[in-house]
Design a protein around this motif. Structure first.
Motif, mmCIF file in Angstrom:
data_model
loop_
_atom_site.group_PDB
_atom_site.id
_atom_site.type_symbol
_atom_site.label_atom_id
_atom_site.label_comp_id
_atom_site.label_asym_id
_atom_site.label_seq_id
_atom_site.Cartn_x
_atom_site.Cartn_y
_atom_site.Cartn_z
ATOM 1 N N THR A 163 10.592 -25.341 -61.448
ATOM 2 C CA THR A 163 12.005 -25.127 -61.774
ATOM 3 C C THR A 163 12.898 -25.696 -60.672
ATOM 4 N N ARG A 164 12.523 -25.435 -59.444
ATOM 5 C CA ARG A 164 13.308 -25.904 -58.300
ATOM 6 C C ARG A 164 13.396 -27.429 -58.297
ATOM 7 N N ALA A 165 12.274 -28.093 -58.539
ATOM 8 C CA ALA A 165 12.258 -29.556 -58.547
ATOM 9 C C ALA A 165 13.093 -30.115 -59.689
ATOM 10 N N LEU A 166 13.036 -29.454 -60.825
ATOM 11 C CA LEU A 166 13.732 -29.955 -62.009
ATOM 12 C C LEU A 166 15.238 -29.799 -61.902
ATOM 13 N N LEU A 167 15.682 -28.700 -61.307
ATOM 14 C CA LEU A 167 17.115 -28.393 -61.294
ATOM 15 C C LEU A 167 17.758 -28.575 -59.922
ATOM 16 N N SER A 168 17.016 -29.064 -58.947
ATOM 17 C CA SER A 168 17.526 -29.129 -57.572
ATOM 18 C C SER A 168 18.748 -30.024 -57.431
ATOM 19 N N ALA A 169 18.857 -31.049 -58.271
ATOM 20 C CA ALA A 169 20.015 -31.944 -58.178
ATOM 21 C C ALA A 169 21.292 -31.274 -58.669
ATOM 22 N N GLU A 170 21.147 -30.224 -59.461
ATOM 23 C CA GLU A 170 22.305 -29.589 -60.076
ATOM 24 C C GLU A 170 22.629 -28.218 -59.494
ATOM 25 N N LEU A 171 21.618 -27.511 -59.004
ATOM 26 C CA LEU A 171 21.819 -26.168 -58.474
ATOM 27 C C LEU A 171 21.537 -26.154 -56.973
ATOM 28 N N PRO A 172 22.356 -25.489 -56.181
ATOM 29 C CA PRO A 172 22.132 -25.457 -54.732
ATOM 30 C C PRO A 172 20.826 -24.752 -54.397
ATOM 31 N N ASP A 173 20.187 -25.211 -53.312
ATOM 32 C CA ASP A 173 18.874 -24.689 -52.957
ATOM 33 C C ASP A 173 18.910 -23.200 -52.628
ATOM 34 N N GLU A 174 20.051 -22.710 -52.128
ATOM 35 C CA GLU A 174 20.120 -21.292 -51.795
ATOM 36 C C GLU A 174 19.979 -20.387 -53.012
ATOM 37 N N GLN A 175 20.178 -20.936 -54.202
ATOM 38 C CA GLN A 175 19.957 -20.162 -55.422
ATOM 39 C C GLN A 175 18.507 -19.703 -55.522
ATOM 40 N N PHE A 176 17.593 -20.441 -54.887
ATOM 41 C CA PHE A 176 16.163 -20.159 -55.021
ATOM 42 C C PHE A 176 15.533 -19.649 -53.718
ATOM 43 N N SER A 177 16.318 -19.499 -52.673
ATOM 44 C CA SER A 177 15.756 -19.246 -51.353
ATOM 45 C C SER A 177 15.126 -17.864 -51.209
ATOM 46 N N HIS A 178 15.472 -16.920 -52.087
ATOM 47 C CA HIS A 178 14.917 -15.568 -51.989
ATOM 48 C C HIS A 178 13.524 -15.461 -52.612
ATOM 49 N N TYR A 179 13.092 -16.503 -53.325
ATOM 50 C CA TYR A 179 11.912 -16.378 -54.168
ATOM 51 C C TYR A 179 10.752 -17.205 -53.627
ATOM 52 N N ARG A 180 9.531 -16.752 -53.956
ATOM 53 C CA ARG A 180 8.330 -17.458 -53.506
ATOM 54 C C ARG A 180 7.185 -17.137 -54.448
ATOM 55 N N MET A 181 6.305 -18.113 -54.681
ATOM 56 C CA MET A 181 5.123 -17.900 -55.503
ATOM 57 C C MET A 181 3.868 -18.228 -54.698
ATOM 58 N N LEU A 182 2.779 -17.558 -55.054
ATOM 59 C CA LEU A 182 1.523 -17.667 -54.315
ATOM 60 C C LEU A 182 0.403 -18.129 -55.258
ATOM 61 N N PRO A 183 -0.606 -18.823 -54.712
ATOM 62 C CA PRO A 183 -1.701 -19.313 -55.550
ATOM 63 C C PRO A 183 -2.811 -18.287 -55.728
ATOM 64 N N CYS A 184 -3.728 -18.607 -56.626
ATOM 65 C CA CYS A 184 -4.908 -17.770 -56.872
ATOM 66 C C CYS A 184 -5.965 -18.627 -57.545
ATOM 67 N N TYR A 185 -7.222 -18.366 -57.218
ATOM 68 C CA TYR A 185 -8.331 -18.968 -57.950
ATOM 69 C C TYR A 185 -8.866 -17.964 -58.963
ATOM 70 N N ALA A 186 -9.228 -18.463 -60.140
ATOM 71 C CA ALA A 186 -9.912 -17.658 -61.146
ATOM 72 C C ALA A 186 -11.308 -18.244 -61.356
ATOM 73 N N LEU A 187 -12.317 -17.424 -61.122
ATOM 74 C CA LEU A 187 -13.708 -17.802 -61.359
ATOM 75 C C LEU A 187 -14.151 -17.155 -62.663
ATOM 76 N N LEU A 188 -14.647 -17.972 -63.585
ATOM 77 C CA LEU A 188 -15.039 -17.496 -64.913
ATOM 78 C C LEU A 188 -16.550 -17.611 -65.035
ATOM 79 N N LEU A 189 -17.199 -16.482 -65.319
ATOM 80 C CA LEU A 189 -18.653 -16.430 -65.337
ATOM 81 C C LEU A 189 -19.165 -15.874 -66.662
#
Length: 329
Positions: A163-189
Motif C-alpha cells: 500500500t505504501r509503495a502504491l500510494l506514496s506519491a500521493e499520500l505523505p509518508d507520515e500517514q503510514f509511520s505508525h504502522y509495521r508488519m512482520l514476516p512469518c514462515y508456514a511449514l505444511l506437513l
C-alpha cells in the motif's frame, strides 16, 4: 450516476469494504492472486489441506458478530474448542484454557471470503502497480502499463508495504509511520494422524516455532488426512527471510519433530510458505483505524491499521466504509 471505487486487494478488509459500499457506489475489486482470501488462505494437495495463513478468529465486536451470525447458522463458520497446550523444549506441556469462542470457516478458512464475495465485481490475476491522477479521475495501471480503468475513489487494502509503495506519491509518508508488519514462515506437513500427539494445537515458546496446529482436526476437515501447520516466530522469520528456503524448511521440521516427538520418517509431504507480510505489529500511537485523504479520494485499510489479526482487518474496513459513505451522500 453512482461514483466509482477501485479497491485493491480481495482479502477480508477489501471484501468488507466492497460489501459495505456496494449499494452506494460502483465497486471493482482488483486482486493480484488467482484467488481471493489474502492471508485467510487454504492450500490443497488432495487428500490434504492446510490453512496456512490465519488459523482461527475471534469475534469481539458487534459488527463482526453480525457478519458471522448467518454464516454460523448456515455452517460456513463453526466454533473451535481445541485441546491447546503450551510447549517448550525440555519442559512438560501445559494445557491452556480458552475463555472465549474461537471460530474457523468450513471446510477451509478461505470459505469465509468466498461467502463474502458473492455478487461482487472481483478482477483476479490483476496486479495494480501504479495509481495516477488524470483530470478528475484516478487511473489504475498494471505491470504492462495498461489502463485498468478510471475511478473516482481508490482504496488499497493490500499489506502495508505494498500500500505504501502504491500510494506514496500521493499520500505523505507520515500517514503510514505508525504502522509495521512482520514476516512469518508456514511449514505444511502431511503426517499420519496415528503418530501425532493427542493435543490439537500448541503455543510454543523458546524455539523458532510459535504455533503448531493439527489442521485436519479443525471442524469440517478430513480427519483421516493428517495435516500439520507450523508457524515460525516473526523474529526468526526476519532473521532467515532471505535464507536458503530448503534449509529454512529443514530447520523448522527439526524443531517440530523435537517438540512433538514425531519422527522425520513419518512426514510424507512438506511445503514451505514465506509470508513476507504476515503479522501486524502493535500500533503504538493509533490515530485512526484507517488512512483517508478526503480531498484526493484516496484511502487505505487493513489489519495493520489496528495492530491485530482477522477481526482487525474487518474493523478497519468497516470503519473506513462509514467514513467514505459520509463523503458519498
Amino acid at each position: 450516476m453512482k461514483p466509482s471505487i477501485a479497491i485493491i486487494g480481495a482479502g477480508l478488509a477489501g471484501l468488507t469494504l466492497a460489501r459495505e459500499l456496494n449499494l452506494h457506489a460502483d465497486i471493482t475489486v482488483f486482486e493480484k492472486a488467482r484467488g481471493i482470501g489474502g492471508r485467510i488462505s487454504t492450500r490443497r494437495n488432495e487428500p490434504h489441506q492446510w490453512d496456512h495463513g490465519a488459523q482461527f478468529f475471534t469475534a469481539r465486536t458487534k459488527p463482526f458478530q453480525r457478519l458471522l451470525a448467518p454464516l454460523i447458522s448456515s455452517g460456513i463458520v463453526a466454533e473451535w474448542w481445541p485441546t491447546i497446550i503450551s510447549l517448550e523444549t525440555g519442559e512438560m506441556p501445559v494445557k491452556r484454557p480458552w475463555f472465549e469462542a474461537h471460530y474457523v470457516a468450513v471446510p477451509g478458512m478461505n470459505q469465509l471470503l468466498k461467502a463474502m464475495a458473492t455478487d461482487l465485481n472481483i478482477q483476479l490475476n490483476t496486479r495494480v502497480v501504479e495509481v495516477q491522477r488524470r483530470r478528475d479521475k484516478w487511473q489504475l495501471l498494471n505491470e504492462h502499463a495498461e489502463l485498468l480503468g478510471e475511478y473516482d475513489w481508490v482504496v488499497s487494502s493490500a499489506p502495508l508495504p505494498q500500500t505504501r509503495a502504491l500510494l506514496s506519491a500521493e499520500l505523505p509518508d507520515e500517514q503510514f509511520s505508525h504502522y509495521r508488519m512482520l514476516p512469518c514462515y508456514a511449514l505444511l506437513l502431511a503426517v499420519d494422524d496415528a503418530v501425532l500427539p493427542d493435543w490439537d494445537a500448541a503455543k510454543v515458546n523458546g524455539t523458532p516455532i510459535r504455533w503448531i496446529s493439527l489442521n485436519h482436526r479443525l471442524p469440517g476437515r478430513n480427519p483421516q488426512a493428517g495435516a500439520v501447520v507450523v508457524h515460525s516466530t516473526p523474529e526468526w522469520a526476519t532473521a532467515h527471510l532471505e535464507g536458503d528456503q530448503e534449509e529454512v524448511k529443514q530447520q523448522l521440521m527439526t524443531a517440530f519433530c523435537e517438540l512433538s516427538d514425531v519422527t522425520p520418517q513419518s512426514i510424507t509431504k512438506s511445503q514451505l510458505h514465506r509470508w513476507r507480510y504476515a503479522l501486524s505489529a502493535e500500533v503504538t500511537e493509533p490515530e485512526n483505524e484507517f488512512v483517508l485523504d478526503q480531498q484526493q479520494c484516496l484511502a487505505a485499510c487493513g489489519d495493520w491499521c489496528v495492530g491485530g489479526r482477522v477481526e482487525a482487518a474487518f474493523t478497519s474496513a468497516f470503519q473506513l466504509a462509514k467514513a467514505i459513505r459520509k463523503q458519498l451522500t
